[in-house]
Design an enzyme around this catalytic site. Structure first.
Site, mmCIF file in Angstrom:
data_model
loop_
_atom_site.group_PDB
_atom_site.id
_atom_site.type_symbol
_atom_site.label_atom_id
_atom_site.label_comp_id
_atom_site.label_asym_id
_atom_site.label_seq_id
_atom_site.Cartn_x
_atom_site.Cartn_y
_atom_site.Cartn_z
ATOM 1 N N CYS A 80 0.826 -1.209 0.000
ATOM 2 C CA CYS A 80 0.000 0.000 0.000
ATOM 3 C C CYS A 80 0.862 1.262 0.000
ATOM 4 C CB CYS A 80 -1.010 -0.043 1.136
ATOM 5 S SG CYS A 80 -2.442 0.986 0.779
ATOM 6 N N HIS A 172 -3.256 -4.916 1.667
ATOM 7 C CA HIS A 172 -2.650 -5.133 2.997
ATOM 8 C C HIS A 172 -2.648 -6.617 3.372
ATOM 9 C CE1 HIS A 172 -2.384 -0.984 4.709
ATOM 10 N NE2 HIS A 172 -3.239 -0.742 3.723
ATOM 11 N N GLU A 174 -1.089 -8.085 5.595
ATOM 12 C CA GLU A 174 -0.912 -8.280 7.043
ATOM 13 C C GLU A 174 -2.236 -8.214 7.798
ATOM 14 O OE1 GLU A 174 -0.516 -5.568 5.449
ATOM 15 O OE2 GLU A 174 -1.067 -3.845 6.668
HETATM 16 N N1 GLN Z 1 -3.278 6.523 0.815
HETATM 17 C C1 GLN Z 1 -2.095 6.176 1.476
HETATM 18 C C2 GLN Z 1 -0.896 6.833 0.865
HETATM 19 O O1 GLN Z 1 -0.886 7.191 -0.268
HETATM 20 C C3 GLN Z 1 -1.879 4.673 1.526
HETATM 21 C C4 GLN Z 1 -2.942 4.006 2.354
HETATM 22 C C5 GLN Z 1 -2.508 2.752 2.997
HETATM 23 O O2 GLN Z 1 -1.322 2.457 3.109
HETATM 24 N N2 GLN Z 1 -3.476 2.015 3.480
HETATM 25 O O3 GLN Z 1 0.062 6.954 1.538
#
Ligand code: GLN
Length: 211
Positions: A80, A172, A174
């Site tokens: 992410c 994610h 995890e």
């Molecule tokens: N929107 C976040 C970003 O760009 C990422 C979101 C997340 O890691 N769940 O940093």
């Protein structure tokens, strides 16, 4: 057998759950928030969280240059916001990304926090579907030559990519008890040998011997 020491960037975000996933698989998680903590690590995970905050903290802690050097020669998994940090292009940010994966991502392009969702994605490298949790996830808009797409969402957009020793996931892993992605990272991508997994730490899905 020695437990492989695997770092988790722990400036902000979901580092604790990645640590628990690594420990459950028999690795030794090491929280990294200072440059000297990168010493003697076999691999790194860059977790989800807020990429703008993480980039600012990387500069403030002096961790940016040593982390950049580490991930250029060692295995790294970004999830992410971690994928955002590894991407070559990610739009306007307070500092340049690490630029390790030749992909362009659009931050928060799956919507806001309230639009979070989970859905099964097909991951051939894991031998089947994986329940992926998306939270303000980045969309991978461009995949460069030399970057392998590991999984796509149902709309056909890539959500997991790898190139060399780096992998990036828009979701994610995890946040679900299924440890197959972490195990794939440690054993297949990083080539690490794991001691016997802690009894009961892996789910039935995660302990199916498919690694
Ligand atoms: N929107 C976040 C970003 O760009 C990422 C979101 C997340 O890691 N769940 O940093």
């Amino acid at each position: 057998m020695a437990r492989p020491r695997v770092g988790v960037l722990s400036l902000q975000g979901d580092f604790a759950r990645h640590g628990a996933a690594l420990a459950g698989l028999g690795a030794e998680p090491v929280r990294v928030s200072r440059p000297e903590q990168l010493r003697d690590l076999e691999a790194m995970i860059v977790p989800g969280g807020e990429s703008t905050t993480m980039l600012r903290l990387l500069e403030a802690t002096g961790l940016r240059a040593p982390l950049e050097a580490f991930v250029r020669s060692r295995p790294v998994l970004g999830t992410c916001a971690g994928l955002v940090l590894l991407a070559k292009e990610a739009g306007e940010l307070p500092a340049p990304t690490l630029g390790l994966l030749d992909v362009s991502v659009e931050r928060n392009a799956y919507g806001r926090q309230v639009d979070s969702f989970s859905c099964p994605i097909q991951v051939p490298a894991l031998g089947g579907p994986f329940d992926a949790v998306f939270i303000r996830a980045p969309r991978i808009r461009r995949v460069g030559a030399g970057v392998e797409v590991m999984a796509c969402a149902s709309d056909g957009e890539p959500v997991a990519v790898r190139a060399g020793l780096a992998a990036g996931l828009a979701f994610h892993p995890e946040l679900t008890p299924d440890r197959r992605f972490h195990r794939w990272f440690l054993t297949e991508l990083a080539g690490l040998a794991l001691p016997a997994e802690r009894a009961g730490a892996a789910t039935a899905q995660g302990s199916g011997g498919r690694a």
